[in-house]
Write a protein that holds these residues in place. Structure first.
Motif, mmCIF file in Angstrom:
data_model
loop_
_atom_site.group_PDB
_atom_site.id
_atom_site.type_symbol
_atom_site.label_atom_id
_atom_site.label_comp_id
_atom_site.label_asym_id
_atom_site.label_seq_id
_atom_site.Cartn_x
_atom_site.Cartn_y
_atom_site.Cartn_z
ATOM 1 N N PHE A 81 10.364 -13.142 -0.463
ATOM 2 C CA PHE A 81 9.645 -12.616 0.828
ATOM 3 C C PHE A 81 8.326 -12.875 0.834
ATOM 4 C CE2 PHE A 81 13.366 -10.088 1.207
ATOM 5 C CZ PHE A 81 13.759 -10.087 2.670
ATOM 6 N N LEU A 82 7.515 -13.496 1.955
ATOM 7 C CA LEU A 82 6.040 -13.454 2.159
ATOM 8 C C LEU A 82 5.594 -12.677 3.129
ATOM 9 C CD1 LEU A 82 3.575 -14.819 1.207
ATOM 10 C CD2 LEU A 82 3.765 -16.621 3.209
ATOM 11 N N VAL A 83 4.899 -11.504 2.849
ATOM 12 C CA VAL A 83 4.587 -10.379 3.790
ATOM 13 C C VAL A 83 3.099 -10.261 3.917
ATOM 14 C CG1 VAL A 83 6.863 -9.324 3.340
ATOM 15 C CG2 VAL A 83 4.871 -8.533 2.459
ATOM 16 N N ASN A 84 2.675 -9.689 5.228
ATOM 17 C CA ASN A 84 1.314 -9.191 5.290
ATOM 18 C C ASN A 84 1.059 -8.167 4.499
ATOM 19 O OD1 ASN A 84 -1.248 -8.492 6.999
ATOM 20 N ND2 ASN A 84 -0.841 -10.185 7.968
ATOM 21 N N THR A 85 -0.292 -7.980 3.793
ATOM 22 C CA THR A 85 -0.723 -7.151 2.946
ATOM 23 C C THR A 85 -1.272 -6.003 4.066
ATOM 24 O OG1 THR A 85 -2.876 -7.877 2.723
ATOM 25 C CG2 THR A 85 -1.245 -8.539 1.168
ATOM 26 N N GLY A 86 -1.692 -5.910 5.307
ATOM 27 C CA GLY A 86 -2.255 -5.314 5.945
ATOM 28 C C GLY A 86 -3.943 -5.016 5.761
ATOM 29 N N VAL A 87 -4.411 -5.750 4.689
ATOM 30 C CA VAL A 87 -5.822 -5.309 4.103
ATOM 31 C C VAL A 87 -6.801 -5.864 5.535
ATOM 32 C CG1 VAL A 87 -7.662 -6.219 2.642
ATOM 33 C CG2 VAL A 87 -5.288 -5.946 1.702
ATOM 34 N N GLU A 88 -6.431 -7.012 6.152
ATOM 35 C CA GLU A 88 -7.390 -7.264 7.308
ATOM 36 C C GLU A 88 -7.010 -6.828 8.499
ATOM 37 O OE1 GLU A 88 -7.192 -11.518 7.296
ATOM 38 O OE2 GLU A 88 -7.963 -11.808 5.197
ATOM 39 N N ASP A 89 -5.572 -6.513 8.659
ATOM 40 C CA ASP A 89 -5.262 -5.870 9.933
ATOM 41 C C ASP A 89 -4.069 -4.730 9.699
ATOM 42 O OD1 ASP A 89 -3.953 -5.169 12.413
ATOM 43 O OD2 ASP A 89 -3.782 -7.220 13.205
ATOM 44 N N ILE A 90 -4.199 -3.632 9.839
ATOM 45 C CA ILE A 90 -3.219 -2.565 9.154
ATOM 46 C C ILE A 90 -1.897 -2.593 10.322
ATOM 47 C CG2 ILE A 90 -4.027 -0.617 10.572
ATOM 48 C CD1 ILE A 90 -2.765 -0.882 6.660
ATOM 49 N N SER A 91 -2.051 -3.096 11.275
ATOM 50 C CA SER A 91 -0.967 -3.222 12.198
ATOM 51 C C SER A 91 -0.051 -4.029 11.851
ATOM 52 C CB SER A 91 -1.321 -3.246 13.825
ATOM 53 O OG SER A 91 -1.741 -4.715 13.904
ATOM 54 N N LYS A 92 -0.248 -5.127 10.867
ATOM 55 C CA LYS A 92 0.628 -6.221 10.434
ATOM 56 C C LYS A 92 1.320 -5.855 8.981
ATOM 57 C CE LYS A 92 -1.263 -9.769 13.195
ATOM 58 N NZ LYS A 92 -2.039 -10.979 13.262
ATOM 59 N N VAL A 93 0.755 -4.773 8.521
ATOM 60 C CA VAL A 93 1.252 -4.440 7.066
ATOM 61 C C VAL A 93 2.814 -4.538 7.025
ATOM 62 C CG1 VAL A 93 1.285 -1.954 7.258
ATOM 63 C CG2 VAL A 93 1.089 -3.016 4.924
#
Length: 499
Positions: A216-228
């Motif tokens: 899995f490659l997922v968004n960390t949310g560090v830049e945009d919490i709505s995508k974590v």
């Protein structure tokens, strides 16, 4: 200035300060809570306990297996309705741990999630050594694959006799689930290469234990919490190729363990399931609570396993039968396997009516997930699915006899877990107790400040009134004394002392 005159000013100033502080908290508390949530739910090694929980789930998680034993195999072979008896649960402690964690510069992280299962006899009803009569999937599946080839059917017939294979087998639960050695498996692999992914050992979950669910490659949310937690790719893919439409093949949502924070009821929970080879949605049902933590309860929508006629967006998952079951053969090596809720709950009644021993129940067979909406972290969940095999008699293969076409349940399983122990305590104190304290504190400060201002405003008037009362009392006392003296002077028997 007298010290008494300073008291109202001091009290008033203190009260005003408390009111201002409380008013500031009214605006600052939501900001503080938001910052605290964002800090704790992003995928960042410095974010604290949430990262540790994401990496290595430390809470109780279980896989409960219920096996359907076939009670009348010979009658079923002769064309009668199958009669099933549910056995279990056989409960396994499940551990999920992320490995190969790699952070990238574009705000994503890749990982593998390793999973292991360990039998828990105390929670189980029965032993892994229990014998059960179940369909022989090697025979049933290979027979179905050969139904349109006369030569292949002849070859299978000979092989079934040589290897003493029957359409039904009596094996232990452990063998059925986790695999058994069978020389016929090697024969099938040589006769029909690629039909099965198993070598030497065959079992329904033989490829699950000590395995992973892909990269899995997922968004960390560090830049945009709505995508974590939102998936960027799975095994390098943004869409799979199992289904018949772009929408059905899309890899959407999260990996199914956490979601972005600040959820609203109108937002479904979407996740990609490698085991089901598709993205799924859960929808909001009602407000709940888990051990004092407010949650939203999500359940499966009625259209999850609906066919394309009842729910057109599902047309991409067809070919379909009646609503309530999903054909997963395209991602299960073309084996005629179907996914549904246990006992065909919420499916067309004809499926349950075709089999004796099924009792669909919302209480027992529906799934749910209780999510803390502020953080997007599940508090409690119970995910239930059933695996069924389409079987029928195949001309020229005597082992299958005159079996009438039917979707035969093999087993159903429940994955369940809940927040507990130190994780629950830390979570509760950090994200529940602290915001509540801050929430109450702002109103306490405002109320206390207003009380002090009121006291400061009333105090001078109260003091003046007190002084007036004392003065009045002194004047009255003096008048009374003069009146008393006059009375004594008028008294003929009064003899004043001589000086």
């Amino acid at each position: 200035m007298a010290s008494g005159s300073k008291k109202p000013i001091i009290l008033g100033a203190l009260g005003l300060l408390l009111v201002v502080l409380g008013a500031v908290l009214v605006f600052m508390v939501p900001v503080i809570i938001k910052q605290q949530v964002e800090k704790n739910v992003r995928i960042d090694p410095s974010s604290g306990f949430a990262y540790e929980m994401w990496r290595d789930l430390p809470v109780p998680f279980f896989m409960s297996m219920y096996v359907f034993e076939l009670m009348n195999p010979e009658e079923f072979r002769s064309g009668m309705k199958p009669r099933l008896q549910e056995r279990g649960p056989y409960v396994y402690r499940e551990r999920k741990q992320k490995t190969n964690i790699t952070f990238t510069e574009n705000g994503t992280v890749s990982f593998l999630e390793e999973r292991t299962f360990h039998f828990d006899p105390e929670k189980s009803v029965g032993s892994e050594d229990d014998y059960v009569v179940v369909p022989n999937l090697l025979v049933m599946v290979s027979s179905m694959m050969a139904k349109n080839s006369f030569a292949l059917r002849i070859g299978l017939n000979i092989a079934f006799n040589i290897f003493k294979q029957d359409a039904f087998m009596n094996r232990t639960v452990k063998e059925v689930l986790w695999g058994y050695n069978d020389p016929f498996l090697n024969f099938v692999n040589n006769l029909m290469p690629g039909l099965l992914p198993f070598k030497d050992k065959f079992g329904l979950f033989a490829d699950f234990n000590n395995s992973n669910t892909g990269v899995f490659l997922v968004n960390t949310g560090v830049e945009d919490i709505s995508k974590v937690q939102m998936i960027d790719t799975w095994n390098g893919l943004k869409e799979v190729n199992f289904w018949n439409s772009e929408q059905a093949n899309m890899v959407n949502g999260t990996a199914g363990q956490m979601w972005p924070p600040f959820r609203t009821p109108s937002e479904p929970l979407e996740f990609y399931s490698p085991d089901a080879c598709r993205s799924m949605k859960l929808v909001y049902e009602k407000k709940e609570s888990f051990r004092g933590i407010p949650t939203f309860r999500y359940t499966a929508p009625n259209y999850l396993f609906a066919n394309g006629s009842d729910y057109p967006p599902n047309e991409g998952f067809c070919p379909c039968t009646a609503s309530g079951v999903m054909n997963v053969s395209s991602c299960r090596f073309n084996a005629p396997l179907f996914l549904s809720f246990p006992h065909f709950y919420n499916a067309d009644p004809l499926f349950a009516e075709a089999v004796d021993g099924l009792h669909p129940s919302e209480k027992l067979h529906s799934l749910f997930l209780d999510l803390h909406p502020l953080t997007g972290i599940p508090m409690n969940c119970s995910i239930k699915m059933q695996l069924s095999l389409y079987v029928m008699g195949i001309d020229g293969i005597k082992q299958t006899g005159a079996i009438k076409p039917v979707l035969l349940p093999i087993l159903w399983f429940e994955e369940s877990g809940y927040i507990d122990g130190p994780v629950y305590t830390t979570y509760y104190n950090t994200l529940i107790v602290l915001p509540v304290i801050l929430d109450y504190l702002q109103y306490i400060l405002i109320a206390l400040g207003l009380c002090l201002i009121l006291v400061a405003a009333v105090l001078p008037f109260a003091k003046q009134k007190l002084e007036n009362n004392l003065q009045d009392a002194g004047e009255i006392s003096q008048e009374d004394q003069l009146s008393e003296d006059a009375k004594l002077l008028e008294d003929p028997d009064f003899n004043p002392p001589l000086t």
